[in-house]
Design an enzyme around this catalytic site. Structure first.
Site, mmCIF file in Angstrom:
data_model
loop_
_atom_site.group_PDB
_atom_site.id
_atom_site.type_symbol
_atom_site.label_atom_id
_atom_site.label_comp_id
_atom_site.label_asym_id
_atom_site.label_seq_id
_atom_site.Cartn_x
_atom_site.Cartn_y
_atom_site.Cartn_z
ATOM 1 N N SER A 45 0.698 6.745 2.570
ATOM 2 C CA SER A 45 1.289 7.829 3.353
ATOM 3 C C SER A 45 2.321 8.610 2.567
ATOM 4 O O SER A 45 3.049 8.060 1.742
ATOM 5 C CB SER A 45 1.945 7.258 4.611
ATOM 6 O OG SER A 45 0.971 6.679 5.427
ATOM 7 N N GLU A 87 -10.330 -1.436 5.844
ATOM 8 C CA GLU A 87 -9.160 -1.599 6.697
ATOM 9 C C GLU A 87 -9.538 -1.416 8.161
ATOM 10 O O GLU A 87 -9.129 -2.163 9.028
ATOM 11 C CB GLU A 87 -8.085 -0.592 6.301
ATOM 12 C CG GLU A 87 -6.802 -0.785 7.093
ATOM 13 C CD GLU A 87 -5.733 0.243 6.737
ATOM 14 O OE1 GLU A 87 -4.589 0.014 7.111
ATOM 15 O OE2 GLU A 87 -6.049 1.270 6.115
ATOM 16 N N GLN A 131 0.854 -1.187 0.000
ATOM 17 C CA GLN A 131 0.000 0.000 0.000
ATOM 18 C C GLN A 131 0.884 1.229 0.000
ATOM 19 O O GLN A 131 1.913 1.267 0.663
ATOM 20 C CB GLN A 131 -0.938 -0.012 1.188
ATOM 21 C CG GLN A 131 -0.245 -0.134 2.511
ATOM 22 C CD GLN A 131 -0.990 0.623 3.581
ATOM 23 O OE1 GLN A 131 -1.547 1.678 3.328
ATOM 24 N NE2 GLN A 131 -1.007 0.068 4.775
ATOM 25 N N SER A 139 3.825 -0.347 3.797
ATOM 26 C CA SER A 139 3.972 -1.722 4.274
ATOM 27 C C SER A 139 4.149 -2.676 3.096
ATOM 28 O O SER A 139 3.460 -2.559 2.095
ATOM 29 C CB SER A 139 2.739 -2.142 5.080
ATOM 30 O OG SER A 139 2.614 -1.290 6.188
#
Lengths: 305, 376
Positions: free
Chosen positions: B126, B241, B123, B158
């Site tokens: 951020s 999530e 993902q 991640s």
């Protein structure tokens, strides 16, 4: 699996909220604390008319033959509105202890019963108004005449000289479940009332509910209450794990209600500390109920047994 | 109201239990090169037996399992001691997004390889300046022939150290205000112009990475949903999530059971008893709460701001459960790899997927309808 209330159960809850919402239960609780039972007993009759005391009584004795889920629905509403009296004892515990015509009288609301279950329930709630004081063997006892003062004034407690028994069994566990449901209901009232106040009360030109300091306190209360509720209903439909699950429900409902109480007082400030405000009726109620029918420590030990 | 498991679901659960009992083995950390490949092979093995994405349609290696069956599978999965899922960003975040907003072509192209672990996804949400404020994203996508050129920096991504592809939001309209003008892209981490720099996490492993994009070409078919609508598309992923999919109760139930066993093995110290009980009670509450959510969704309800209640609860439960385990272990805790790993992982819970503070704001404003704070 369908882990949701049925439309009938939702309707039952709505009926109780409507009935109690218009009944000035706070005034009844304050009178009850002073030993004046008329208003409270009038409420008792109204609750009997919608079947609250008949839920766990079988149909042969004039009961509804309903189940623990319906009991939780009812007790949540009773806790929300801070209804005084030995509700848990009469609606949840006594049906498992009485037989014959007494059971019929109980279901109809004519017999007010109270229960002692030492050591966890050492004193008899409202023995002055109850027609029977029972222990968990179903034996009828005599209570002392002088009330023992509770932190929660509407809870009028009485010593019972020869009380015996043990804090165990289906009757006891139903009492625990019903107290847990009352705690959850009281916690929900504390949250709802605090949220309404936070929207309306202004400081520094803004509603206090606009500040994160207040928002975050209330969000934590929601989270605890929302997660405690499924434990109650899960316990109500549990089979052989009933005792463990009612203990889990009591622990979490008690903690959630206590958090709701402290948060409510913080959100309200000094107005919440006054005797006039209805907040006080729940602040003392949840503290008393958190220790009634088994303390948090007692129930945590049962969870791990 | 009941918690009865229907016959088909019970049979499904038993089949999963049997399969797991004969296949589960322990693997090295997925955040090492060797561990990553071992996990990829485990994903392939799961997919081969059609356990990798049980709730997906059969055409994508799934079993068309109901949400209840998915929950039961997850309980069995974690109770068996099976390893964490290296594919979780893909199958629990991008997968549901593609089912909701992707084209048929995208589903057919991407989902099968995701289900088998052939393509593992990172993902890329951020950015250094953005944090939870997704609207402050600065990475850009500029129109070019047949696609887009991505530029900018993503961080704390991640799985990106070893993953094949990544998904995230890029700004396609610099003039648009805040949430508008963002578009949801999928990108190849091996493409020209991509630089991945692993960032060791608290445990020393490269679970995170920074990703630098320097005019990386992405074809039009790798845009999910409409251009400029990335925020709305991403919200599906965020709810997934925070809500059900990433942290199923099975993880916490299994950990709570292990904690109770640990406490008994250590002579059942009275000083930690209440905390051990609370961890178990919390895991049970979360399981039942999830059963309630599943029942509500089955009757046509939607996963809304309640998923913030979910996230706030489990992130705390996870930390407290692991803190308790370490306290039960005493001085031995320092070197107990399994509990230490679980503890370090739990510490990230209140941060990722929207911090505790963001969740509390969402609960207060969207569930309780408290007034929004004045924002600049």
């Amino acid at each position: 699996m369908r882990f949701q209330l049925s439309p009938e159960q939702r309707q039952f809850a709505a009926t109780l909220h409507e009935l109690l919402g218009g009944a000035d239960t706070a005034a009844a609780a304050r009178a009850w604390a002073a030993g004046e039972h008329d208003r409270g007993l009038k409420l008792w009759r109204a609750l009997a008319d919608v079947g609250v005391f008949a839920l766990l009584v079988d149909e042969d004795h004039g009961g509804l033959g309903a189940g623990p889920v319906d009991l939780v629905v009812a007790c949540e509403a009773l806790g929300y509105h801070a209804v005084p009296g030995p509700l848990v004892e009469s609606a949840a515990v006594a049906p498992a202890l009485l037989t014959g015509h007494r059971l019929t009288s109980l279901a109809e609301g004519d017999l007010v019963a109270t229960v002692v279950a030492p050591p966890e329930v050492p004193l008899a709630l409202d023995a002055d108004v109850a027609g029977m004081v029972l222990d968990l063997t179903g034996a009828s006892l005599t209570a002392g005449a002088e009330p023992v003062r509770s932190i929660d004034p509407p809870r009028r407690l009485f010593r019972v000289p020869a009380a015996a028994g043990r804090s165990d069994g289906v009757a006891f566990d139903r009492g625990v479940l019903a107290v847990a449901a009352q705690l959850l209901g009281a916690g929900q009232w504390l949250l709802d009332t605090s949220v309404a106040y936070a929207k309306q009360r202004k400081q520094y030109g803004r509603a206090i509910g606009e500040y994160q300091a207040i928002k975050h306190l209330l969000a934590d209360v929601v989270t605890r209450l929302e997660l405690a509720r499924p434990l109650l209903y899960g316990a109500a439909v549990a089979g052989e794990t009933f005792a463990r699950d009612v203990s889990a429900a009591k622990v979490m409902a008690g903690d959630a209600a206590l958090l709701a109480a402290r948060t409510a007082l913080q959100v309200h400030g000094a107005i919440g500390y006054t005797a006039e405000h209805d907040l006080g009726l729940r602040l003392t109620k949840v503290r008393a109920l958190a220790g009634a029918w088994g303390t948090g420590s007692f129930h945590r030990a049962r969870v791990l047994r | 109201m009941d918690l009865d498991i229907d016959e088909a679901s019970a049979a499904f659960r038993d089949e999963a239990r049997d399969w797991l009992a004969s296949h589960v083995r322990s693997l090295p950390s997925m955040d090492t090169a060797d561990g990553f490949e071992a996990h990829r092979a485990w994903e392939a093995e799961l997919a081969e037996a059609r356990w990798s994405v049980v709730s997906w349609p059969a055409e994508y290696h799934g079993r068309d399992a109901s949400m209840l069956q998915w929950l039961l599978f997850e309980e069995e999965y974690y109770a068996s001691g099976a390893p964490g899922r290296v594919s979780q960003n893909g199958i629990f975040m991008l997968g549901p997004t593609l089912f909701a907003h992707g084209t048929q072509e995208q589903r057919d192209r991407i989902l099968p390889a995701m289900a088998t672990g052939e393509q593992v996804w990172a993902q890329a949400w951020s950015e250094p300046e953005a944090g939870s404020d997704i609207a402050a994203l600065r990475s850009t996508a500029v129109r070019t022939d047949g696609g887009w050129l991505l530029s900018g920096q993503k961080t704390w991504s991640s799985r990106a150290s070893f993953a094949d592809r990544a998904f995230g939001l890029f700004r396609t309209d610099r003039e648009a205000e805040r949430h508008h003008g963002l578009t949801y892209f999928m990108a190849d981490l091996r493409a020209e112009g991509v630089t991945v720099r692993p960032i060791p996490q608290l445990d020393g492993e490269a679970g995170f990475a920074e990703i630098f994009f320097d005019e990386v070409f992405v074809p039009d078919e790798d845009v999910i949903g409409e251009v400029g609508q990335g925020w709305r598309v991403a919200m599906t992923t965020a709810n997934n999530e925070r809500g059900l999919s990433l942290r199923s109760p099975g993880r916490f139930l299994a950990a709570a059971d292990r904690l109770v066993d640990l406490w008994r093995d250590h002579g059942a110290s009275p000083s930690t008893r209440d905390r051990v009980a609370d961890a178990w009670i919390g895991a049970r509450a979360y399981q039942l709460y999830t059963f309630g959510t599943v029942s509500r969704l089955a009757e046509g309800g939607e996963l809304g701001p309640e998923s913030s209640v979910n996230k706030l609860f489990w992130s705390h439960l996870d930390v407290e459960l692991h803190e308790t385990a370490l306290d039960v272990l005493g001085p031995a805790a320092e070197t107990d790899r399994a509990w230490v790993d679980g503890y370090l992982f739990s510490l990230a819970g209140p941060i990722y997927g929207g911090t505790d503070q963001i969740q509390r704001n969402t609960i207060a404003e969207r569930l309780l309808k408290l007034p929004r704070e004045a924002r600049r």
